[in-house]
Design an enzyme around this catalytic site. Structure first.
Site, short mmCIF file in Angstrom:
data_model
loop_
_atom_site.label_atom_id
_atom_site.label_comp_id
_atom_site.label_asym_id
_atom_site.label_seq_id
_atom_site.Cartn_x
_atom_site.Cartn_y
_atom_site.Cartn_z
N GLU A 102 0.85 -1.18 0.00
CA GLU A 102 0.00 0.00 0.00
C GLU A 102 0.89 1.23 0.00
OE1 GLU A 102 -2.62 2.32 3.20
OE2 GLU A 102 -3.28 0.24 2.93
N CYS B 128 -2.12 8.86 2.80
CA CYS B 128 -1.90 8.40 1.43
C CYS B 128 -3.01 8.77 0.47
CB CYS B 128 -1.65 6.90 1.40
SG CYS B 128 -2.99 5.93 2.11
#
Length: 464
Positions: free
Chosen positions: A235, A269
């Site tokens: 990720e 993110c």
């Protein structure tokens, strides 16, 4: 090679704690402990016991909400109200992991569909994949640990967890909670080490699954070094785009976008980063967005009134300041912010129409900066939004259902929010990047399923 690491407050740079780093011998012992547990199936923890331990862990966390909140904000710098929200999410995540164990099941495979397959019964069962090595990021020190540790434990995998060097204490606290909840020795191990040993851990042939949350550069490098057969989930970050149409509801949209852009000083993110606003409403949008941004309180994360806290390290403030100044020099208009408040704090900043070649337009900023771009044609805006090689979460604001669905279809993203900001997430939904932004899918149940492998049994009998 250093033997300890000092954990410092991102806000005032005071030393919170000094922790020992492991060496090669300790790493070998850690991996071998996990290997011994996985190889001896008599030591595997049965499903009912894993459920009991996870439920107990969630209860212990619930009893320690304030302590866990202050621990997370002290090492990570996320404001109190957001750190508390993280702790509550982490508790829910542990509960979700416990609940999903009952959903781990196989299925019957039909036989006798051909003459040669007669007299057979076939079915699949699910098994833990093996040892999980997990490397985590700093920005959600407790909740990310839950997404990697609780999931592995729920799947029946021994897990070796390496937290970020700047924020290891929340993950260590989680491991202690698991121990107190009854997790047998060795099933949840936390290691603090330098990069060379971290690489040695994840590339070891005894590791079956590599879970990584962090930068694309590090993640893809480690992925390229994995032993044959080691599965992985990565990720990474993005540069989240938002499309704002002329009929967007300003009262709903502005608070959402300000929150999504400046939550945890933009160190998320999927933070709102690139906002494409139709030229017909851009002046009104700028006025309202800048006004709301200027109302944010920046300062001590321990203060309950603080909206935006420090960046994780002073060098990150240096980087953000450099990128903003570069964008301005390359033609961007500074609408608000753009100044360093202290060694650790940077003003929430809004830029208008930076060059498509500026770093703020092509890289994940990971700081309190939002870029606004004007457009006249939505398809052109979508093309610009899709132009980068990172694709994670995106958003569109419009009351026109056809425009919304068309935009959802055309945006290159794993998730598109309609009339909500890009940083929205609940822990039971699939979550992850595509292309350079990662592989695999997070979310408690999705991660557990990735840490499980299938085995088929075929029984041949004349009585079938």
């Amino acid at each position: 090679m250093q033997n300890t690491v000092k954990i410092e407050s991102p806000y005032d740079l005071s030393v919170i704690k000094e922790l020992n780093l492991i060496d090669n011998n300790e790493l070998e012992k850690t991996i071998q402990t996990a290997q011994n547990l996985f190889e001896n199936q008599s030591l595997w923890i049965p499903a009912f016991k894993r459920i009991e331990i996870l439920e107990k862990a969630a209860s212990l966390m619930n009893d320690s909400i304030e302590e866990l909140t202050h621990l997370a904000l002290s090492e990570g710098g996320k404001p109190y109200k957001d750190s508390k929200a993280e702790v509550l999410r982490a508790i829910k995540g542990v509960k979700l992991a416990a609940e999903h164990i009952s959903q781990i099941r196989g299925e019957q495979i039909p036989m006798a569909l051909t003459e040669s397959a007669q007299s057979r019964l076939a079915f699949t069962t699910k098994e833990p994949i093996g040892i999980v090595a997990a490397i985590s990021a700093f920005n959600h020190p407790l909740n990310l640990a839950v997404h990697q540790v609780a999931t592995a434990f729920a799947a029946g995998c021994p897990v070796i967890f390496k937290p970020a060097m700047t924020t290891p204490m929340s993950g260590m606290a989680l491991a202690e909670i698991f121990k107190e909840a009854g997790a047998p020795e060795g099933w949840v191990q936390v290691v603090l080490c330098e990069r060379d040993l971290a690489e040695a851990l994840v590339t070891d042939s005894r590791i079956h699954f590599f879970s990584f949350i962090g930068s694309a550069k590090v993640g893809w490098y480690l992925h390229s070094k994995l032993s044959p057969g080691t599965r992985s989930a990565l990720e990474h970050g993005g540069a989240a785009p938002v499309i704002v149409e002329q009929d967007a509801d300003f009262d709903e949209m502005i608070p959402d976008l300000v929150k999504g852009g400046f939550y945890h000083a933009g160190q998320v993110c999927v933070s709102v980063q690139r906002v494409y606003v139709h030229e017909g409403i851009i002046e009104n949008f700028i006025e309202k967005f800048v006004t709301a941004t200027n109302q944010l309180t920046v300062g001590d994360p321990a203060d309950t009134a603080t909206d935006v806290g420090p960046l994780i390290l002073p060098k990150e403030v240096d980087r953000v300041a450099e990128w903003v100044n570069e964008a301005i020099a390359e033609g961007a208009q500074l609408l608000t912010g753009g100044k360093r408040i202290s060694e650790t704090l940077y003003q929430p900043t809004v830029l208008l129409n930076p060059s498509e070649k500026s770093k703020v337009s092509i890289n994940e900023i990971f700081g309190p900066v939002v870029c606004i771009y004007s457009y006249s044609d939505r398809n052109e805006a979508i093309k610009r939004a899709n132009a980068l090689d990172v694709h994670f979460q995106a958003a569109v604001f419009t009351k026109n259902i056809d425009a919304a669905l068309d935009t959802v279809k055309k945006l290159n993203a794993t998730a598109v929010m309609v009339n909500d900001h890009t940083a929205f997430r609940v822990d039971w939904m699939p979550f992850g990047g595509r292309d350079t932004s990662g592989i695999g899918m997070g979310g408690i149940s999705y991660t557990i399923n990735e840490m499980i492998r299938e085995k088929m049994t075929v029984i041949k009998s004349k009585y079938l």
